[in-house]
Write an enzyme that holds these catalytic residues in place. Structure first.
Site, mmCIF file in Angstrom:
data_model
loop_
_atom_site.group_PDB
_atom_site.id
_atom_site.type_symbol
_atom_site.label_atom_id
_atom_site.label_comp_id
_atom_site.label_asym_id
_atom_site.label_seq_id
_atom_site.Cartn_x
_atom_site.Cartn_y
_atom_site.Cartn_z
ATOM 1 N N CYS A 111 67.927 -49.750 -69.872
ATOM 2 C CA CYS A 111 67.892 -51.289 -70.360
ATOM 3 C C CYS A 111 66.301 -51.565 -70.825
ATOM 4 O O CYS A 111 65.992 -52.409 -71.757
ATOM 5 C CB CYS A 111 68.424 -51.989 -69.434
ATOM 6 S SG CYS A 111 67.738 -52.058 -67.938
ATOM 7 N N GLU A 169 66.772 -60.621 -60.235
ATOM 8 C CA GLU A 169 67.168 -59.716 -59.003
ATOM 9 C C GLU A 169 65.759 -59.337 -58.239
ATOM 10 O O GLU A 169 64.556 -59.789 -58.704
ATOM 11 C CB GLU A 169 67.932 -58.437 -59.477
ATOM 12 C CG GLU A 169 69.148 -58.755 -59.875
ATOM 13 C CD GLU A 169 70.170 -57.544 -60.165
ATOM 14 O OE1 GLU A 169 69.254 -56.389 -60.584
ATOM 15 O OE2 GLU A 169 71.214 -57.599 -59.965
HETATM 16 P P1 NAD Z 1 79.424 -52.628 -70.002
HETATM 17 O O1 NAD Z 1 79.161 -53.863 -70.056
HETATM 18 O O2 NAD Z 1 80.367 -52.149 -70.952
HETATM 19 O O3 NAD Z 1 80.008 -52.166 -68.539
HETATM 20 C C1 NAD Z 1 79.320 -52.633 -67.262
HETATM 21 C C2 NAD Z 1 80.259 -52.718 -66.184
HETATM 22 O O4 NAD Z 1 81.197 -53.891 -66.412
HETATM 23 C C3 NAD Z 1 81.175 -51.498 -66.085
HETATM 24 O O5 NAD Z 1 81.379 -51.307 -64.778
HETATM 25 C C4 NAD Z 1 82.286 -52.057 -66.598
HETATM 26 O O6 NAD Z 1 83.514 -51.212 -66.309
HETATM 27 C C5 NAD Z 1 82.493 -53.340 -66.375
HETATM 28 N N1 NAD Z 1 83.264 -54.215 -67.225
HETATM 29 C C6 NAD Z 1 83.382 -54.218 -68.356
HETATM 30 N N2 NAD Z 1 84.333 -55.235 -68.891
HETATM 31 C C7 NAD Z 1 84.561 -56.053 -68.042
HETATM 32 C C8 NAD Z 1 85.206 -57.153 -67.939
HETATM 33 N N3 NAD Z 1 85.640 -57.763 -68.685
HETATM 34 N N4 NAD Z 1 85.105 -57.820 -66.517
HETATM 35 C C9 NAD Z 1 84.415 -57.283 -65.561
HETATM 36 N N5 NAD Z 1 83.765 -55.981 -65.704
HETATM 37 C C10 NAD Z 1 83.810 -55.368 -66.801
HETATM 38 O O7 NAD Z 1 77.917 -51.921 -69.915
HETATM 39 P P2 NAD Z 1 77.662 -50.396 -69.931
HETATM 40 O O8 NAD Z 1 78.099 -49.838 -71.313
HETATM 41 O O9 NAD Z 1 78.414 -49.559 -68.932
HETATM 42 O O10 NAD Z 1 76.149 -50.237 -69.733
HETATM 43 C C11 NAD Z 1 75.242 -50.363 -70.860
HETATM 44 C C12 NAD Z 1 74.714 -51.769 -70.878
HETATM 45 O O11 NAD Z 1 74.013 -52.013 -69.759
HETATM 46 C C13 NAD Z 1 73.444 -51.765 -71.779
HETATM 47 O O12 NAD Z 1 73.800 -53.041 -72.737
HETATM 48 C C14 NAD Z 1 72.163 -52.003 -70.999
HETATM 49 O O13 NAD Z 1 71.099 -52.598 -71.509
HETATM 50 C C15 NAD Z 1 72.790 -52.857 -69.890
HETATM 51 N N6 NAD Z 1 72.112 -52.597 -68.597
HETATM 52 C C16 NAD Z 1 71.216 -53.677 -68.256
HETATM 53 C C17 NAD Z 1 70.219 -53.376 -67.124
HETATM 54 C C18 NAD Z 1 69.380 -54.680 -66.788
HETATM 55 O O14 NAD Z 1 68.827 -54.410 -65.736
HETATM 56 N N7 NAD Z 1 69.080 -55.776 -67.498
HETATM 57 C C19 NAD Z 1 70.214 -52.272 -66.489
HETATM 58 C C20 NAD Z 1 71.047 -51.187 -67.056
HETATM 59 C C21 NAD Z 1 71.867 -51.417 -68.011
#
Ligand code: NAD
Length: 487
Positions: free
Chosen positions: A284, A464
Site C-alpha cells: 500500500c 495503528e
Molecule cells: P480487499 O478489500 O479485497 O480484502 C481485504 C480483506 O477483507 C480480505 O481478507 C477479504 O476477504 C476481506 N473482505 C472482503 N470483502 C469483505 C466484506 N464485505 N466484509 C468483510 N471483509 C471483507 O483487499 P485486498 O485485495 O485483499 O488487498 C489489497 C488492498 O489492501 C489494496 O487496496 C491495498 O492498498 C490495501 N492495503 C492497505 C494497507 C494499509 O496499511 N493502508 C496495507 C496493505 C494493503
C-alpha cells in the site's frame, strides 16, 4: 500444507458446511491449497469460544500476557524457514523477501506489543472545584474483536492487528485473505505451543462477503480492525456505523515520490525504484507516481529506467529474483488494464509493460509482469488517479514546489509520500502541506513501530502503531473519587 482449516477454541476444524476454496500457486499455476470456506456458523462458534476465553484472558496480568506473546515471537522466529516458504508459495513474492521482511516483522510485531504493555502509563487529573477529587483514566479490554487483513503482506499485517488486540487483553476472531491464509494457520499452532489459552485467538478462513461479513455482523464483536481496499473499507465502515462499533481502516494509496532539483540522485534513484517495485509494487505504501523537478527530469528518467531494466523478474525461489509473481492472473489483468488505459490517455511505456519472456520452465505459467514505467500520462487519467497495486509507476515533471504538492495531493488517496531533497527546511514545509499519513524524507518505508501509522482522505480512518493501536483495542472510563480537603 494442502488443506487450510479454521482454528477455533484451540483446535483446527473444517468449515461447518464442509465447503472449501481452491487456490492455485500464483508463480506456477499449479493447484496449491483447499481452504476452509467459513460462514456465519463458524464465526458464531468462534465468538462463543472467544467470549468464554475472555473471562480469563481479560483478567490475566499484563506481565503474563507479555510472556506468552514473547514466546509466540520466539516461535515465529524458530519456524522462519517454513513460514517464509509458505508465504512465498501463497503470494508469489521472492522467498528472500519473505525471509528478510515479512516473517521477521511478524515476530517483531508480537515482541513490540508484548513489551509495550509493560510500559503503559495512565492519566490522572486533580479536580479542585467545586469539590476536591481525583480523576483517573481506566483502560480495559473491549472483549471480543475482529481483525481482517489483506493478501499482500499476509503474516506481517495479520500480526500487526492481532498482536495489539491480544496485548490489550482482548480475544480475537481473525480472517486472513482467502488468497494467502496459510501462515496465519501456522501461527495458530505456534500460539498454542506458546501457551496461549484456547479461544483467545480464533481464525476463520473464507471469502470476504461470507466469513468477513459474518465477523463484522457478529453481535459479540466489539470493534473491527481492517486493512484492505477502499471499496471494501467503505462498506465495512457503514456496517460498523450501523452497529455503533469502532472500525480502524487502513486502505489503499496512490503515493507520490517528489524529486526536487537538489535531490541526491545516487540515493534517490535506487530507493525510489525499490519503493515502486518492492513486493511487485503490491504494498500500500509503494510509490506509484514520481514527480520530478524539470531541471532533473531527463537525468532522473534515464537513470530510473536503467535501474528498472536491471531488475530481475522470475522464480520466487531464486535468490537472484527482485520481482516474483503477482498475486493472481486476474490481478495481473487489472494492472495491465491500468497500463493500457494510461497509454490510451496519451502516455508512453518507457520500459516494461508486458509479460516477461524466457521465464524458467517451473514458473512459465505464473502471473508475472515486467516492472513498468509510463511517461506523459495526464493527471486526470485513471492510471494516475486510481490505485494500481502492481509494478507500475508514472513519471511527471513539475516547475514549482507548490505544483508538486498540488499534484501529490491531487488524488482521493492520502496514505504516504516521499520527498527527495538536500534542503530539510523545504522538506518540512512540503511535508506540512502534503495530504499523507506518512511523509518520508530521503528514505522510504523506514518503519518505527512506535509511530502512528494510517492514512487521510480515502486511505483510511484511525491510526495503528504504538499506543494508538493499544488505545483502539481498549475501552476508556474515567473514575472520579471525591477526596475531600486535605487535613
Ligand atoms: P480487499 O478489500 O479485497 O480484502 C481485504 C480483506 O477483507 C480480505 O481478507 C477479504 O476477504 C476481506 N473482505 C472482503 N470483502 C469483505 C466484506 N464485505 N466484509 C468483510 N471483509 C471483507 O483487499 P485486498 O485485495 O485483499 O488487498 C489489497 C488492498 O489492501 C489494496 O487496496 C491495498 O492498498 C490495501 N492495503 C492497505 C494497507 C494499509 O496499511 N493502508 C496495507 C496493505 C494493503
Amino acid at each position: 500444507m494442502r488443506e487450510v482449516d479454521h482454528f477455533i477454541d484451540g483446535g483446527y476444524c473444517a468449515a461447518a458446511s464442509g465447503a472449501r476454496i481452491a487456490r492455485e500457486d500464483p508463480a506456477t499455476g499449479a493447484p496449491l491449497r483447499a481452504i476452509a470456506r467459513g460462514d456465519a456458523a463458524d464465526v458464531a462458534r468462534a465468538a462463543a469460544a472467544a467470549s468464554r476465553a475472555h473471562e480469563t484472558w481479560g483478567r490475566t496480568p499484563a506481565a503474563e500476557r507479555s510472556r506468552t506473546m514473547l514466546a509466540i515471537a520466539a516461535g515465529i522466529e524458530a519456524r522462519l524457514d517454513e513460514l517464509a516458504r509458505l508465504e512465498c508459495e501463497d503470494t508469489g513474492k521472492p522467498l528472500a523477501l519473505a525471509r528478510s521482511l515479512d516473517i521477521p516483522r511478524a515476530a517483531a510485531n508480537f515482541r513490540f506489543f508484548a513489551t509495550a504493555i509493560l510500559h503503559e502509563a495512565g492519566e490522572s487529573f486533580m479536580t479542585e472545584r467545586p469539590a476536591r477529587a481525583l480523576n483517573y483514566v481506566l483502560r480495559r479490554p473491549l472483549g471480543v474483536v475482529g481483525c481482517i487483513s489483506p493478501w499482500n503482506l499476509p503474516l506481517y499485517l495479520f500480526t500487526w492487528k492481532i498482536a495489539p488486540a491480544l496485548a490489550a487483553g482482548n480475544c480475537v476472531i481473525a480472517k486472513p485473505s482467502e488468497l494467502t491464509p496459510t501462515t496465519a494457520a501456522v501461527l495458530c499452532d505456534i500460539a498454542r505451543h506458546a501457551g496461549l489459552p484456547a479461544g483467545v485467538l480464533n481464525v476463520v478462513h473464507g471469502l470476504g462477503p461470507e466469513a468477513g461479513q459474518a465477523i463484522v455482523d457478529c453481535p459479540a464483536v466489539r470493534a473491527v480492525s481492517f486493512t484492505g481496499g477502499t471499496v471494501t473499507g467503505r462498506r465495512l465502515a457503514a456496517r460498523c456505523g450501523e452497529r455503533l462499533i469502532p472500525a480502524s481502516l487502513e486502505l489503499g494509496g496512490k503515493n507520490a515520490a517528489i524529486v526536487c532539483e537538489d535531490a541526491d540522485l545516487a540515493l534517490a534513484v535506487p530507493e525510489i525504484a525499490r519503493s515502486a517495485f518492492l513486493n511487485q509494487g503490491e504494498i500500500c505504501l509503494c510509490s506509484s507516481r514520481i514527480l520530478v523537478h524539470r531541471a532533473r527530469m531527463k537525468e532522473f528518467t534515464e537513470r530510473f529506467i536503467d535501474a528498472t531494466r536491471a531488475m530481475n523478474v522470475g522464480d520466487p525461489l531464486s535468490p537472484e529474483t527482485d520481482l516474483g509473481a503477482l498475486i493472481s492472473k486476474a490481478h495481473r489483468e487489472k494492472v495491465m488494464a491500468a497500463v493500457a488505459r494510461g497509454v490510451r490517455d496519451g502516455g508512453v511505456v518507457a520500459c516494461g509493460g508486458g509479460i516477461p519472456r524466457n521465464l524458467p520452465a517451473r514458473v512459465a505459467d505464473g502471473a508475472f509482469l515486467q516492472p513498468t514505467v509510463l511517461l506523459g500520462v495526464p493527471q486526470d487519467s485513471p492510471c494516475v488517479q486510481e490505485e494500481t497495486f502492481g509494478p507500475v509507476v508514472t513519471v511527471h515533471g513539475f516547475d514549482r514546489h507548490r505544483d508538486a504538492v498540488a499534484m501529490a495531493n491531487g488524488t482521493r488517496y492520502g496514505l504516504a509520500a516521499s520527498v527527495w531533497t538536500r534542503d530539510l527546511a523545504r522538506a518540512h514545509r512540503m511535508a506540512a502541506r502534503l495530504d499523507a499519513g506518512t511523509v518520508w524524507v530521503n528514505c522510504w518505508m523506514l518503519r518505527d513501530l512506535r509511530v502512528p501509522f494510517g492514512g487521510v482522505k480515502d486511505s483510511g480512518i484511525g491510526r495503528e502503531g504504538g499506543h494508538e493501536a493499544l488505545r483502539f483495542f481498549s475501552d476508556v472510563s474515567n473514575v472520579c473519587i471525591a477526596t475531600g480537603e486535605a487535613p
